[in-house]
Design a protein around this motif. Structure first.
Motif, PDB file in Angstrom:
ATOM      1  N   GLY A  66       0.655  -1.192  -0.015  1.00 50.63           N
ATOM      2  CA  GLY A  66      -0.013   0.025  -0.027  1.00 50.63           C
ATOM      3  C   GLY A  66       0.838   1.158  -0.135  1.00 50.63           C
ATOM      4  N   CYS A 112      -4.043  -2.968  -1.025  1.00 52.56           N
ATOM      5  CA  CYS A 112      -4.629  -1.650  -0.910  1.00 52.56           C
ATOM      6  C   CYS A 112      -4.201  -1.073  -2.516  1.00 52.56           C
ATOM      7  N   THR A 172      -8.830  -1.461   7.131  1.00 53.96           N
ATOM      8  CA  THR A 172      -9.176  -0.664   5.985  1.00 53.96           C
ATOM      9  C   THR A 172      -8.449   0.828   6.060  1.00 53.96           C
ATOM     10  N   HIS A 174      -8.339   3.552   3.284  1.00 58.76           N
ATOM     11  CA  HIS A 174      -8.064   3.968   1.943  1.00 58.76           C
ATOM     12  C   HIS A 174      -8.965   5.135   1.506  1.00 58.76           C
ATOM     13  N   GLN A 212      -8.281  -4.894  -1.254  1.00 56.65           N
ATOM     14  CA  GLN A 212      -8.363  -3.450  -0.932  1.00 56.65           C
ATOM     15  C   GLN A 212      -7.884  -3.314   0.594  1.00 56.65           C
ATOM     16  N   HIS A 214      -5.890  -4.347   4.333  1.00 58.51           N
ATOM     17  CA  HIS A 214      -4.424  -4.603   4.901  1.00 58.51           C
ATOM     18  C   HIS A 214      -4.394  -5.650   5.727  1.00 58.51           C
TER      19      HIS A 214
END
Length: 240
Positions: A66, A112, A172, A174, A212, A214
């Motif tokens: 990410g 991500c 999450t 993002h 998407q 982590h």
């Protein structure tokens, strides 16, 4: 043990009492997660894209970590006011690594930003500020912290197979997301608000998965253990 390359940030950082310099860095959770899953982790700072095939020839698997927002010009979009400053050296390096990995059949896990990069590589686009689309900031409620929300895998996919069992809550952080899917990709998990939470390739043998969330900041090793198993079967390193 398979050798797993993990991409890094390229940014300015401070450490110690006096140092404030450009740095290639990676949150320690990434290599720790790979190690707990049974792999050997090696950091892959940005380099000339032309070197990517030689790097991939020495790896058993690739993790696209990410980090910073992708440059919107990569998917023919104008920057949103909330988009971050592009880091073209990292963007082009990681696109080259992903291309080389797919060409060689090296297992890939995108996390991500890494999943978003997989979509852009395939010709897809991104939503540059997710709250504009879903009407809330639940995917990124506070800077520098991870929140948790449930995701639902699509039945019959690799994602669903790996995550079968207990209800899945994921970490999450993002503010961007997949918009139009790239060619040869299929969404394999969704958040409750419809946000794409996982991607797989159709018609391609081998392990190539984007998530998407982590996984590295939670205790669930299932996705990364699957990457390590795939790397053990297909990798060139011969390390043990």
């Amino acid at each position: 043990m398979p050798l797993i390359g993990v991409t890094t940030y390229l940014t300015r950082a401070r450490w110690g009492a006096a140092w404030d310099l450009p740095a290639a860095l990676l949150p320690a959770a990434y290599p720790a997660h790979v190690q707990r899953a049974g792999g050997l982790a090696v950091m892959l700072p940005p380099d000339a894209p032309s070197t990517a095939p030689a790097v991939l020839a020495r790896l058993d698997a690739l993790v696209l970590a990410g980090g910073d927002d992708l440059d919107p010009t990569l998917y023919a979009a104008r920057p949103h006011p909330r988009s971050g400053t592009p880091v073209p050296e990292r963007d082009h390096w990681e696109l080259a690594l992903l291309n080389a990995a797919l060409n060689r059949g090296v297992p890939v896990l995108g996390i991500c930003r890494g999943m978003q990069l997989m979509n852009v590589h395939a010709g897809g686009t991104l939503c540059q500020h997710l709250p504009d689309e879903v009407g809330h900031d639940g995917h990124n409620p506070a800077p520098g912290t991870f929140a948790d929300h449930p995701v639902k895998p699509v039945p019959g996919t690799l994602t669903a197979t790996l995550l079968a069992g207990a209800p899945l809550d994921v970490a999450t952080h993002h503010h961007q997301s997949v918009a139009r899917l790239g060619a040869g990709l299929v969404a394999t998990a969704y958040a409750e608000d419809g946000t794409v939470e996982a991607l797989e390739y159709t018609g391609r043998a081998g392990f190539a998965l984007g998530v998407q969330w982590h996984p590295e900041v939670r205790d669930d090793l299932r996705v990364t253990e699957a990457l390590v198993r795939a790397a053990s079967l297909s990798g060139p390193s011969g390390l043990s």
